[in-house]
Scaffold this motif. Structure first.
Motif, PDB file in Angstrom:
ATOM      1  N   PHE A   1       1.884   6.464  -7.051  1.00  0.00           N
ATOM      2  CA  PHE A   1       0.834   7.357  -7.557  1.00  0.00           C
ATOM      3  C   PHE A   1       1.154   8.818  -7.255  1.00  0.00           C
ATOM      4  N   THR A   2       1.737   9.069  -6.101  1.00  0.00           N
ATOM      5  CA  THR A   2       2.121  10.437  -5.749  1.00  0.00           C
ATOM      6  C   THR A   2       3.184  10.952  -6.699  1.00  0.00           C
ATOM      7  N   LEU A   3       4.195  10.127  -7.003  1.00  0.00           N
ATOM      8  CA  LEU A   3       5.248  10.523  -7.946  1.00  0.00           C
ATOM      9  C   LEU A   3       4.673  10.776  -9.347  1.00  0.00           C
TER      10      LEU A   3
ATOM     11  N   GLY B   1       0.821  -1.219   0.000  1.00  0.00           N
ATOM     12  CA  GLY B   1       0.000   0.000   0.000  1.00  0.00           C
ATOM     13  C   GLY B   1       0.848   1.257   0.000  1.00  0.00           C
ATOM     14  N   ILE B   2       1.912   1.233   0.820  1.00  0.00           N
ATOM     15  CA  ILE B   2       2.805   2.392   0.884  1.00  0.00           C
ATOM     16  C   ILE B   2       3.518   2.575  -0.453  1.00  0.00           C
ATOM     17  N   GLY B   3       3.948   1.474  -1.053  1.00  0.00           N
ATOM     18  CA  GLY B   3       4.641   1.522  -2.348  1.00  0.00           C
ATOM     19  C   GLY B   3       3.743   2.073  -3.444  1.00  0.00           C
ATOM     20  N   LEU B   4       2.491   1.573  -3.501  1.00  0.00           N
ATOM     21  CA  LEU B   4       1.551   2.071  -4.511  1.00  0.00           C
ATOM     22  C   LEU B   4       1.209   3.542  -4.269  1.00  0.00           C
TER      23      LEU B   4
ATOM     24  N   TYR C   1       4.131  18.841 -13.212  1.00  0.00           N
ATOM     25  CA  TYR C   1       5.240  19.695 -13.655  1.00  0.00           C
ATOM     26  C   TYR C   1       5.591  19.526 -15.143  1.00  0.00           C
ATOM     27  N   THR C   2       4.992  18.600 -15.830  1.00  0.00           N
ATOM     28  CA  THR C   2       5.278  18.461 -17.266  1.00  0.00           C
ATOM     29  C   THR C   2       4.508  19.503 -18.055  1.00  0.00           C
TER      30      THR C   2
END
Length: 195
Positions: free
Chosen positions: A13-15, A6-9, A22-23
């Motif tokens: 998603f945040t990244l 869960g933390i990894g996902l 910013y693109t």
């Protein structure tokens, strides 16, 4: 394991959201405003007439009636004589230093105030900061109507400069249009009352 997944996902998603933020996008450009051109083309398609523009006919807009003839143009009954010029019987034309003052009790507002004979009942209430009902301000609707609680004909207490809505029957019951009613004596008024 579920917590690590869960933390990894969540981090992934945040990244992704941050990188998309910013693109550079395709840079949207607004289309050309053609509203003025459309209005000019429509105006050009309307034939010209000799009638003056009818002013603003919205509620409360006021102005002259549609098709009214400008002063000095044409001949008519009023121009040839007999009728008094507009404004001669207008109580608002009385100078402030010559105007009599009357005590008017506004029952729903819970106050008695002094109202000059050259000021309408609606204007006097608005000067006190009260939110009184109205729409046309010309005696052409009953939005501002009120009831004189002292009994008798309303014309015994006020002068209506213009009144196109109340008949003698309603006025004999004490109803008045506060937007065009100028006091002629002391009385008690119930605002927001209509026949």
């Amino acid at each position: 394991m579920v917590d690590a997944l869960g933390i990894g996902l969540g981090a992934l998603f945040t990244l992704i959201a941050v990188s998309l933020h910013y693109t550079r996008g395709t840079e949207w450009t607004p289309t050309e405003d053609i509203s003025e051109d459309v209005l000019e083309r429509r105006a050009a398609s309307v034939p010209k007439t000799d009638f003056p523009e009818p002013m603003n006919r919205s509620i409360g807009g006021g102005g002259a009636a549609a098709g009214a003839v400008a002063a000095g143009e044409g001949e008519g009954e009023l121009e040839e004589g007999g009728a008094a010029a507009e404004g001669d019987d207008d109580p608002s034309a009385i100078p402030d230093d010559e105007a009599e003052v009357f005590e008017i009790e506004y029952t729903k507002e819970g106050q008695t105030i002094e109202v000059k004979e050259n000021e309408t009942l609606l204007e006097a209430g608005e000067d006190e900061g009260w939110d009184l009902p109205y729409a046309c301000r010309q005696g052409q609707c009953i939005s501002c109507s009120g009831h004189i609680a002292d009994g008798g004909h309303s014309e015994d207490y006020v002068t209506h400069h213009t009144n196109e809505m109340l008949g003698d029957e309603e006025m004999s019951e004490g109803y008045t249009l506060t937007c065009v009613a100028y006091p002629t004596t002391d009385f008690t008024l119930e605002t927001g009352e209509s026949p």
